[in-house]
Write a protein that holds these residues in place. Structure first.
Motif, PDB file in Angstrom:
ATOM      1  N   ALA A 191       0.792  -1.405   0.097  1.00 28.40           N
ATOM      2  CA  ALA A 191       0.170  -0.039   0.012  1.00 28.40           C
ATOM      3  C   ALA A 191       0.963   1.278  -0.061  1.00 28.40           C
ATOM      4  N   CYS A 192       0.231   2.325  -0.238  1.00 20.82           N
ATOM      5  CA  CYS A 192       0.919   3.673  -0.130  1.00 20.82           C
ATOM      6  C   CYS A 192       0.498   4.704   0.340  1.00 20.82           C
ATOM      7  N   ASP A 193      -0.844   4.564   0.648  1.00 19.48           N
ATOM      8  CA  ASP A 193      -1.774   5.691   1.164  1.00 19.48           C
ATOM      9  C   ASP A 193      -1.438   6.032   2.699  1.00 19.48           C
ATOM     10  N   GLY A 194      -1.116   7.258   3.010  1.00 18.86           N
ATOM     11  CA  GLY A 194      -1.003   7.883   4.481  1.00 18.86           C
ATOM     12  C   GLY A 194      -2.217   7.466   5.181  1.00 18.86           C
ATOM     13  N   ASP A 195      -3.104   7.156   4.955  1.00 17.84           N
ATOM     14  CA  ASP A 195      -4.660   6.871   5.560  1.00 17.84           C
ATOM     15  C   ASP A 195      -4.294   5.608   6.353  1.00 17.84           C
ATOM     16  N   PHE A 196      -3.217   4.711   6.107  1.00 17.27           N
ATOM     17  CA  PHE A 196      -2.986   3.634   6.876  1.00 17.27           C
ATOM     18  C   PHE A 196      -2.067   3.644   7.836  1.00 17.27           C
ATOM     19  N   VAL A 197      -1.534   4.940   8.346  1.00 15.67           N
ATOM     20  CA  VAL A 197      -0.520   5.047   9.305  1.00 15.67           C
ATOM     21  C   VAL A 197      -1.352   4.678  10.868  1.00 15.67           C
ATOM     22  N   PRO A 198      -2.679   5.182  10.927  1.00 15.19           N
ATOM     23  CA  PRO A 198      -3.290   4.694  12.183  1.00 15.19           C
ATOM     24  C   PRO A 198      -3.177   3.123  12.453  1.00 15.19           C
ATOM     25  N   LEU A 199      -3.550   2.553  11.094  1.00 15.73           N
ATOM     26  CA  LEU A 199      -3.414   1.039  11.271  1.00 15.73           C
ATOM     27  C   LEU A 199      -1.898   0.361  11.544  1.00 15.73           C
ATOM     28  N   VAL A 200      -1.128   1.033  10.960  1.00 11.68           N
ATOM     29  CA  VAL A 200       0.305   0.564  11.344  1.00 11.68           C
ATOM     30  C   VAL A 200       0.555   0.866  12.975  1.00 11.68           C
ATOM     31  N   ARG A 201       0.331   2.076  13.491  1.00  9.60           N
ATOM     32  CA  ARG A 201       0.325   2.068  14.743  1.00  9.60           C
ATOM     33  C   ARG A 201      -0.427   1.274  15.964  1.00  9.60           C
ATOM     34  N   LYS A 202      -1.570   0.964  15.356  1.00  7.13           N
ATOM     35  CA  LYS A 202      -2.332  -0.025  16.107  1.00  7.13           C
ATOM     36  C   LYS A 202      -1.797  -1.572  15.924  1.00  7.13           C
ATOM     37  N   LEU A 203      -1.269  -2.006  14.645  1.00  3.06           N
ATOM     38  CA  LEU A 203      -0.640  -3.134  14.813  1.00  3.06           C
ATOM     39  C   LEU A 203       0.761  -3.227  15.629  1.00  3.06           C
ATOM     40  N   SER A 204       1.371  -2.184  15.701  1.00  7.63           N
ATOM     41  CA  SER A 204       2.567  -2.010  16.314  1.00  7.63           C
ATOM     42  C   SER A 204       2.147  -2.279  17.830  1.00  7.63           C
ATOM     43  N   GLY A 205       1.066  -1.747  18.317  1.00 12.00           N
ATOM     44  CA  GLY A 205       0.475  -1.888  19.731  1.00 12.00           C
ATOM     45  C   GLY A 205       0.300  -3.263  19.992  1.00 12.00           C
ATOM     46  N   LEU A 206      -0.097  -3.922  18.883  1.00 14.02           N
ATOM     47  CA  LEU A 206      -0.429  -5.290  19.043  1.00 14.02           C
ATOM     48  C   LEU A 206       0.771  -6.239  19.367  1.00 14.02           C
ATOM     49  N   GLY A 207       1.845  -5.667  18.830  1.00 16.54           N
ATOM     50  CA  GLY A 207       3.196  -6.457  19.093  1.00 16.54           C
ATOM     51  C   GLY A 207       3.798  -7.083  17.738  1.00 16.54           C
ATOM     52  N   SER A 208       2.851  -6.545  16.676  1.00 21.38           N
ATOM     53  CA  SER A 208       3.248  -6.883  15.222  1.00 21.38           C
ATOM     54  C   SER A 208       4.237  -6.057  14.523  1.00 21.38           C
ATOM     55  N   ARG A 209       5.382  -6.533  13.887  1.00 20.53           N
ATOM     56  CA  ARG A 209       6.218  -5.670  13.275  1.00 20.53           C
ATOM     57  C   ARG A 209       5.391  -5.686  11.920  1.00 20.53           C
ATOM     58  N   VAL A 210       5.541  -4.446  11.136  1.00 20.93           N
ATOM     59  CA  VAL A 210       5.188  -4.127   9.907  1.00 20.93           C
ATOM     60  C   VAL A 210       5.924  -3.467   8.976  1.00 20.93           C
ATOM     61  N   MET A 211       5.675  -4.340   7.639  1.00 22.19           N
ATOM     62  CA  MET A 211       6.628  -4.148   6.611  1.00 22.19           C
ATOM     63  C   MET A 211       5.692  -3.532   5.734  1.00 22.19           C
ATOM     64  N   VAL A 212       6.244  -2.299   5.201  1.00 19.93           N
ATOM     65  CA  VAL A 212       5.554  -1.573   4.039  1.00 19.93           C
ATOM     66  C   VAL A 212       6.397  -1.790   2.864  1.00 19.93           C
ATOM     67  N   LEU A 213       5.865  -2.208   1.547  1.00 20.07           N
ATOM     68  CA  LEU A 213       6.308  -2.296   0.239  1.00 20.07           C
ATOM     69  C   LEU A 213       5.832  -1.045  -0.304  1.00 20.07           C
ATOM     70  N   GLY A 214       6.757  -0.214  -0.774  1.00 19.30           N
ATOM     71  CA  GLY A 214       6.161   0.968  -1.574  1.00 19.30           C
ATOM     72  C   GLY A 214       7.025   1.175  -2.817  1.00 19.30           C
ATOM     73  N   TRP A 215       6.538   1.781  -3.530  1.00 21.72           N
ATOM     74  CA  TRP A 215       6.987   1.986  -4.913  1.00 21.72           C
ATOM     75  C   TRP A 215       7.116   3.624  -5.391  1.00 21.72           C
ATOM     76  N   ASP A 216       7.828   4.428  -5.736  1.00 19.13           N
ATOM     77  CA  ASP A 216       7.881   5.706  -6.434  1.00 19.13           C
ATOM     78  C   ASP A 216       8.321   5.520  -7.773  1.00 19.13           C
ATOM     79  N   PHE A 217       7.552   6.099  -8.471  1.00 21.14           N
ATOM     80  CA  PHE A 217       7.947   5.944  -9.970  1.00 21.14           C
ATOM     81  C   PHE A 217       7.118   7.160 -10.693  1.00 21.14           C
ATOM     82  N   GLU A 218       7.657   7.338 -11.759  1.00 17.78           N
ATOM     83  CA  GLU A 218       7.102   8.483 -12.738  1.00 17.78           C
ATOM     84  C   GLU A 218       7.252   8.156 -14.137  1.00 17.78           C
ATOM     85  N   TYR A 219       6.385   8.465 -15.268  1.00 16.71           N
ATOM     86  CA  TYR A 219       6.427   8.154 -16.577  1.00 16.71           C
ATOM     87  C   TYR A 219       5.587   9.073 -17.461  1.00 16.71           C
ATOM     88  N   ASN A 220       5.904   9.182 -18.584  1.00 11.62           N
ATOM     89  CA  ASN A 220       5.102  10.042 -19.484  1.00 11.62           C
ATOM     90  C   ASN A 220       4.062   9.347 -20.096  1.00 11.62           C
TER      91      ASN A 220
END
Length: 304
Positions: free
Chosen positions: A143-172
Motif C-alpha cells: 500500500a502507499c496511502d498515508g491513511d494507513f498510518v493509524p493502522l500501522v500504529r495499532k498493529l505495532s501496539g499489538l506487537g506485530s512488526r509492520v513491513m511496507v512495500l512501497g514504490w515511487d515512479f513516474e512516466y510520460n
C-alpha cells in the motif's frame, strides 16, 4: 545448533491494496523496461527473504501464513461490456493458487469514471481484527496511502512488526501527454518497522539480476507460438483499435465477440510499442480450434 528463538516460526500476513498493486503491476508491464507483470508467488518469496534478513533468521522459518487482497469490483455485466471478464477471472485463479483470500466491494461508474469507496477502511478493519486474534509476527502492507498510518500504529501496539512495500515512479503517459507520478506516503514509511523501497531494489544495478528480484516478475514463455492460418475465404484488410494487452496477447474491438492476436502475429510493429486505443490494421485468420483471430496485425497512424 540453532537456539529455540532462532528456530521459532515467524508468521507473516500480507495485505494488498488491490488497486495499488494493479497500478504498480501495470507500470512494470507497460512502462518499465521489464515489460512484465508482478508475480504474486515471487512477491511472497521476496517477502520471506526480506523478513528473514531483518529478523536475522533462516528464511525457512519465515512463512506467509495468510494473504488478503482488497479491491473494488464492477458488476459482471459492466466488466463484460469492457471485455475484462476473462482477464479478471485469470487473476482470480492466480490469487486462489497462492491461497490469497479476496475481499471485493462493489463500485459504480459515474460519468465514465469508476468510483471506489470504502476499500481502505475495509482493509484496515480486517487487517487489525485478524492481527488481534491471530497475533501475526510480521504484517506486510502492499500500500502507499498515508491513511494507513493509524493502522500501522495499532498493529505495532499489538506487537506485530509492520513491513511496507512501497514504490515511487513516474512516466510520460503517451495517450494523454501528461506525466504520471506515484509516491508512497513518507509518514507511512516512517511508521513502518521495515520500510522497503521496492523501486530502488528492482532498479539497483547490483541486485537487479538476483533471482529473488527477477522472480518478482511473471516469466513469459517466449518459445510458445500459437498456431494460426489465413482464412482462405477472406483476404480483406480491416481496421480497428486495441482494446487490451495482456501477457503477450492483444484484444481488438470487433463485435460481436472481438478478436485476439498473439505478439508473434504482428508485422512491422513491436508488441511493447502498442497501447490500448491504438489504431491497427489486420486480416482475419483461424487458430487450431477454427476460431477467428487477427493475423498480420500492424500499428497504423490515424491518417492511414
Amino acid at each position: 545448533m540453532m537456539s529455540s528463538k532462532e528456530s521459532e516460526l515467524i508468521r507473516i500476513a500480507v495485505f494488498y491494496d488491490g488497486n495499488y498493486f494493479t497500478h504498480v503491476s501495470n507500470y512494470y508491464n507497460y512502462e518499465h523496461e521489464r515489460r512484465s507483470r508482478l508475480s504474486v508467488a515471487g512477491l511472497h518469496d521476496f517477502v520471506r527473504r526480506q523478513v528473514a534478513e531483518y529478523e536475522k533468521v533462516d528464511s525457512r522459518y519465515c512463512q506467509v501464513v495468510e494473504a488478503h487482497y482488497f479491491r473494488g469490483r464492477l458488476s459482471s455485466y459492466e466488466v463484460q461490456e469492457q471485455n475484462r471478464l476473462f482477464a479478471e477471472r485469470v487473476f482470480d485463479d492466480i490469487l486462489m493458487g497462492e491461497s490469497v483470500v479476496t475481499h471485493y466491494l462493489p463500485v459504480r461508474v459515474k460519468d465514465g469514471r469508476i468510483e471506489e469507496k470504502g476499500i481502505d477502511l475495509y482493509l484496515a478493519m480486517e487487517c487489525y481484527e485478524l492481527a488481534f486474534y491471530k497475533r501475526f509476527d510480521v504484517v506486510v502492507l502492499v500500500a502507499c496511502d498515508g491513511d494507513f498510518v493509524p493502522l500501522v500504529r495499532k498493529l505495532s501496539g499489538l506487537g506485530s512488526r509492520v513491513m511496507v512495500l512501497g514504490w515511487d515512479f513516474e512516466y510520460n503517459d503517451d495517450r494523454t501527454g501528461r506525466v504520471r507520478k506515484t509516491v508512497t506516503s513518507v509518514d507511512l514509511l516512517r511508521e513502518a518497522t521495515y520500510p522497503v523501497s521496492m523501486h530502488e531494489i528492482i532498479d539497483n544495478k547490483v541486485s537487479r539480476n538476483e533471482s529473488a528480484v527477477n522472480n518478482l516478475f511473471v516469466m513469459r514463455d517466449k518459445k510458445y507460438v500459437p498456431q494460426v492460418r489465413p482464412r482462405t475465404d477472406n483476404y480483406e484488410v480491416y481496421f480497428s483499435r486495441v482494446l487490451a494487452l495482456k501477457n503477450g496477447y492483444g484484444f481488438i474491438d470487433w463485435p460481436p465477440n472481438n478478436l485476439y492476436f498473439h505478439y508473434t502475429w504482428l508485422i512491422d510493429s513491436d508488441f511493447n510499442d502498442l497501447d490500448e486505443g491504438d489504431r491497427i490494421e489486420f486480416k482475419i485468420g483461424q487458430n487450431d480450434k477454427d476460431q477467428d483471430v487477427a493475423i498480420d496485425v500492424r500499428k497504423v497512424s490515424e491518417f492511414e
